[in-house]
Design an enzyme around this catalytic site. Structure first.
Site, PDB file in Angstrom:
ATOM      1  N   GLY A   9      42.624  55.974  30.617  1.00 49.61           N
ATOM      2  CA  GLY A   9      41.749  57.150  30.644  1.00 49.61           C
ATOM      3  C   GLY A   9      42.272  58.274  31.520  1.00 49.61           C
ATOM      4  O   GLY A   9      41.733  59.380  31.480  1.00 49.61           O
ATOM      5  N   PRO A  13      47.914  66.837  32.800  1.00 47.75           N
ATOM      6  CA  PRO A  13      47.975  68.184  32.213  1.00 47.75           C
ATOM      7  C   PRO A  13      49.261  68.301  31.388  1.00 47.75           C
ATOM      8  O   PRO A  13      50.348  67.972  31.876  1.00 47.75           O
ATOM      9  CB  PRO A  13      48.007  69.112  33.425  1.00 47.75           C
ATOM     10  CG  PRO A  13      47.500  68.286  34.574  1.00 47.75           C
ATOM     11  CD  PRO A  13      47.871  66.870  34.271  1.00 47.75           C
ATOM     12  N   ALA A  14      49.130  68.744  30.146  1.00 45.72           N
ATOM     13  CA  ALA A  14      50.288  68.683  29.245  1.00 45.72           C
ATOM     14  C   ALA A  14      51.380  69.681  29.613  1.00 45.72           C
ATOM     15  O   ALA A  14      52.553  69.465  29.322  1.00 45.72           O
ATOM     16  CB  ALA A  14      49.829  68.894  27.800  1.00 45.72           C
ATOM     17  N   LEU A  15      51.000  70.774  30.251  1.00 41.06           N
ATOM     18  CA  LEU A  15      52.011  71.753  30.670  1.00 41.06           C
ATOM     19  C   LEU A  15      52.272  71.578  32.162  1.00 41.06           C
ATOM     20  O   LEU A  15      51.346  71.660  32.979  1.00 41.06           O
ATOM     21  CB  LEU A  15      51.498  73.177  30.381  1.00 41.06           C
ATOM     22  CG  LEU A  15      52.332  74.343  30.883  1.00 41.06           C
ATOM     23  CD1 LEU A  15      53.763  74.298  30.351  1.00 41.06           C
ATOM     24  CD2 LEU A  15      51.686  75.666  30.472  1.00 41.06           C
ATOM     25  N   GLY A  16      53.521  71.301  32.485  1.00 41.50           N
ATOM     26  CA  GLY A  16      53.886  71.112  33.891  1.00 41.50           C
ATOM     27  C   GLY A  16      55.046  72.004  34.270  1.00 41.50           C
ATOM     28  O   GLY A  16      55.680  72.633  33.415  1.00 41.50           O
ATOM     29  N   LEU A  17      55.330  72.036  35.558  1.00 42.66           N
ATOM     30  CA  LEU A  17      56.467  72.832  36.031  1.00 42.66           C
ATOM     31  C   LEU A  17      57.689  71.927  36.187  1.00 42.66           C
ATOM     32  O   LEU A  17      57.648  70.940  36.934  1.00 42.66           O
ATOM     33  CB  LEU A  17      56.135  73.476  37.384  1.00 42.66           C
ATOM     34  CG  LEU A  17      57.294  74.325  37.965  1.00 42.66           C
ATOM     35  CD1 LEU A  17      57.539  75.572  37.102  1.00 42.66           C
ATOM     36  CD2 LEU A  17      57.008  74.724  39.409  1.00 42.66           C
ATOM     37  N   GLY A  18      58.760  72.275  35.506  1.00 44.82           N
ATOM     38  CA  GLY A  18      60.024  71.570  35.690  1.00 44.82           C
ATOM     39  C   GLY A  18      60.700  72.052  36.962  1.00 44.82           C
ATOM     40  O   GLY A  18      60.627  73.250  37.289  1.00 44.82           O
ATOM     41  N   ASP A  43      56.998  68.211  37.732  1.00 43.14           N
ATOM     42  CA  ASP A  43      57.980  67.209  37.324  1.00 43.14           C
ATOM     43  C   ASP A  43      59.175  67.262  38.280  1.00 43.14           C
ATOM     44  O   ASP A  43      59.896  68.254  38.320  1.00 43.14           O
ATOM     45  CB  ASP A  43      58.436  67.486  35.892  1.00 43.14           C
ATOM     46  CG  ASP A  43      59.371  66.391  35.419  1.00 43.14           C
ATOM     47  OD1 ASP A  43      58.856  65.342  34.983  1.00 43.14           O
ATOM     48  OD2 ASP A  43      60.599  66.559  35.519  1.00 43.14           O
ATOM     49  N   TYR A  48      67.330  65.807  41.898  1.00 47.62           N
ATOM     50  CA  TYR A  48      67.271  67.270  41.959  1.00 47.62           C
ATOM     51  C   TYR A  48      67.502  67.784  43.387  1.00 47.62           C
ATOM     52  O   TYR A  48      67.752  68.975  43.584  1.00 47.62           O
ATOM     53  CB  TYR A  48      65.939  67.810  41.415  1.00 47.62           C
ATOM     54  CG  TYR A  48      65.615  67.413  39.991  1.00 47.62           C
ATOM     55  CD1 TYR A  48      66.612  66.969  39.117  1.00 47.62           C
ATOM     56  CD2 TYR A  48      64.308  67.487  39.516  1.00 47.62           C
ATOM     57  CE1 TYR A  48      66.295  66.598  37.816  1.00 47.62           C
ATOM     58  CE2 TYR A  48      63.996  67.113  38.206  1.00 47.62           C
ATOM     59  CZ  TYR A  48      64.988  66.672  37.369  1.00 47.62           C
ATOM     60  OH  TYR A  48      64.668  66.301  36.086  1.00 47.62           O
ATOM     61  N   LYS A  77      61.408  60.547  39.532  1.00 51.35           N
ATOM     62  CA  LYS A  77      62.297  59.679  38.738  1.00 51.35           C
ATOM     63  C   LYS A  77      63.269  58.910  39.622  1.00 51.35           C
ATOM     64  O   LYS A  77      63.803  59.458  40.598  1.00 51.35           O
ATOM     65  CB  LYS A  77      63.079  60.519  37.721  1.00 51.35           C
ATOM     66  CG  LYS A  77      62.209  61.486  36.949  1.00 51.35           C
ATOM     67  CD  LYS A  77      62.930  62.193  35.829  1.00 51.35           C
ATOM     68  CE  LYS A  77      62.075  63.342  35.294  1.00 51.35           C
ATOM     69  NZ  LYS A  77      62.201  64.587  36.049  1.00 51.35           N
ATOM     70  N   HIS A 110      65.192  57.397  35.395  1.00 45.20           N
ATOM     71  CA  HIS A 110      65.738  58.711  35.018  1.00 45.20           C
ATOM     72  C   HIS A 110      66.706  58.633  33.833  1.00 45.20           C
ATOM     73  O   HIS A 110      66.668  59.482  32.935  1.00 45.20           O
ATOM     74  CB  HIS A 110      66.432  59.351  36.228  1.00 45.20           C
ATOM     75  CG  HIS A 110      66.511  60.840  36.152  1.00 45.20           C
ATOM     76  ND1 HIS A 110      66.434  61.652  37.244  1.00 45.20           N
ATOM     77  CD2 HIS A 110      66.660  61.674  35.092  1.00 45.20           C
ATOM     78  CE1 HIS A 110      66.524  62.921  36.862  1.00 45.20           C
ATOM     79  NE2 HIS A 110      66.674  62.954  35.563  1.00 45.20           N
TER      80      HIS A 110
END
Ligand code: A2P
Length: 318
Positions: A9, A13-18, A43, A48, A77, A110
């Site tokens: 459940g 949120p489907a839009l994230g910041l890369g 993300d 990184y 990751k 990753h």
């Protein structure tokens, strides 16, 4: 904001910041601005090299009451040098510490590639473990431990083919996410449908074509997705920018999407794409743009004679 719903459940949120390619020194300001605009999904990844600065930005926003931890969705990751089962929990603990979040909402393997401990950029076959030496199932043992300890609320993978995903579907905690390169030039519809059928959601990375990739990861003559004339025509028709069309396309297909930007104007523009509904005709025109073009080819893993030739990485002919 559209969400991706997990079996328990929880909603991402489907839009994230890369944050791949967002340099230390600029990523903190980008995250702060993104939070102000309304982004709640971030993300991240160990490799990184910018998690500590992102963590500081989260902490400031939490201290100032801009956001509560429960409203944030933080993904990170596992890097390839920590694929031994007993290395996974220490690695996730380090990411959690850098990101200053206590737990991760989602933790991904990753790459399906195992590199020897302490090796930064493997250039010789002896610097890898083969998948016989450190199987993906062993890495998954560690991921399950991380989930059991509550360090990650959800666990998944990245860059996994349908075949590699298949090897984990019968596990106690099967992967709930496969994050792969997805955009109109590389739609991977079969992989995405297969994953969905087995309850594995998709996240589209490099949704804008990642033209800011470092030199070594670029080909001189590669097509530039954001400059595609067919895309420009669609954008003009629907009254959006090309980047917004790419983001809306990914959302409308039912994937999460993580466009990267460090520019306040583009951060806002990208976030606003979640409000755009593309008409059927535009979706059909975008579907017709597929050219099976991978920008992140994985060729850099294929050290001469090494255990990760490109066709085995993707489980498809090179
Ligand atoms: P910048 O960070 O300066 O905004 P991807 O998400 O596929 O990795 O692509 C990231 C690249 O796309 C970066 O070079 C980023 O630059 C650029 N970019 C991000 N948003 C937009 C936009 N709305 N329009 C054009 N380029 C964008």
């Amino acid at each position: 904001m559209q969400t991706i719903e997990f079996a328990n459940g929880d909603r991402m949120p489907a839009l994230g910041l890369g944050t791949w390619k967002s340099e230390p020194g600029e990523v903190g300001a980008a995250v702060t601005e993104a939070l102000r605009i309304g982004y709640r999904h971030f993300d991240c990844a160990t490799i990184y090299g910018n998690e500590a600065e992102i963590g500081d930005a989260f902490q400031r926003a939490l201290d100032e009451g801009v956001v509560q931890r429960d409203d944030l969705w933080v993904t990170s990751k596992l890097w390839c040098t920590a694929h031994r089962a007993d290395a996974v929990v220490p690695a996730i603990r380090e990411s959690i510490e850098r990101l200053r979040v206590e737990y991760l909402d989602l933790y991904l393997v990753h790459w399906p590639v195992a590199v020897k401990e302490g090796v930064m950029g493997p250039s010789d076959p002896s610097e890898f473990y083969s998948l016989d030496e450190v199987p993906l199932s062993e890495t998954w043992d560690g991921m399950e431990q991380a989930a059991e300890l509550g360090l990650a609320r959800h666990i998944g993978v990245s860059y996994y083919s349908a075949k590699k995903l298949g090897g984990l579907l019968e596990r106690r905690f099967p992967p709930e996410m496969d994050q792969v390169e997805l955009h109109p030039y590389l739609q991977q519809s079969e992989l995405f449908a297969h994953a969905k059928e087995h309850g594995v959601a998709g996240t589209a990375y490099s949704p804008l074509g990642s033209s800011d990739r470092p030199e070594g990861l670029r080909e001189a003559d590669e097509p530039v997705l954001l400059e595609d004339p067919a895309l420009a025509a669609i954008a003009e028709r629907v009254g959006a920018t090309p980047a917004q069309v790419l983001i809306a396309w990914a959302l409308q297909r039912g994937t999460a999407v993580i466009p990267k930007s460090v520019n306040p104007e583009r951060l806002a523009q990208n976030f606003a794409a979640a409000e755009i509904t593309l008409p059927e005709g535009a979706m059909a025109d975008l579907a017709a743009m597929d050219r099976r073009r991978r920008y992140v080819t994985g060729a850099f893993w294929a050290a001469r004679g090494g255990p990760y030739p490109v066709e085995e990485l993707w489980d498809e002919p090179a």
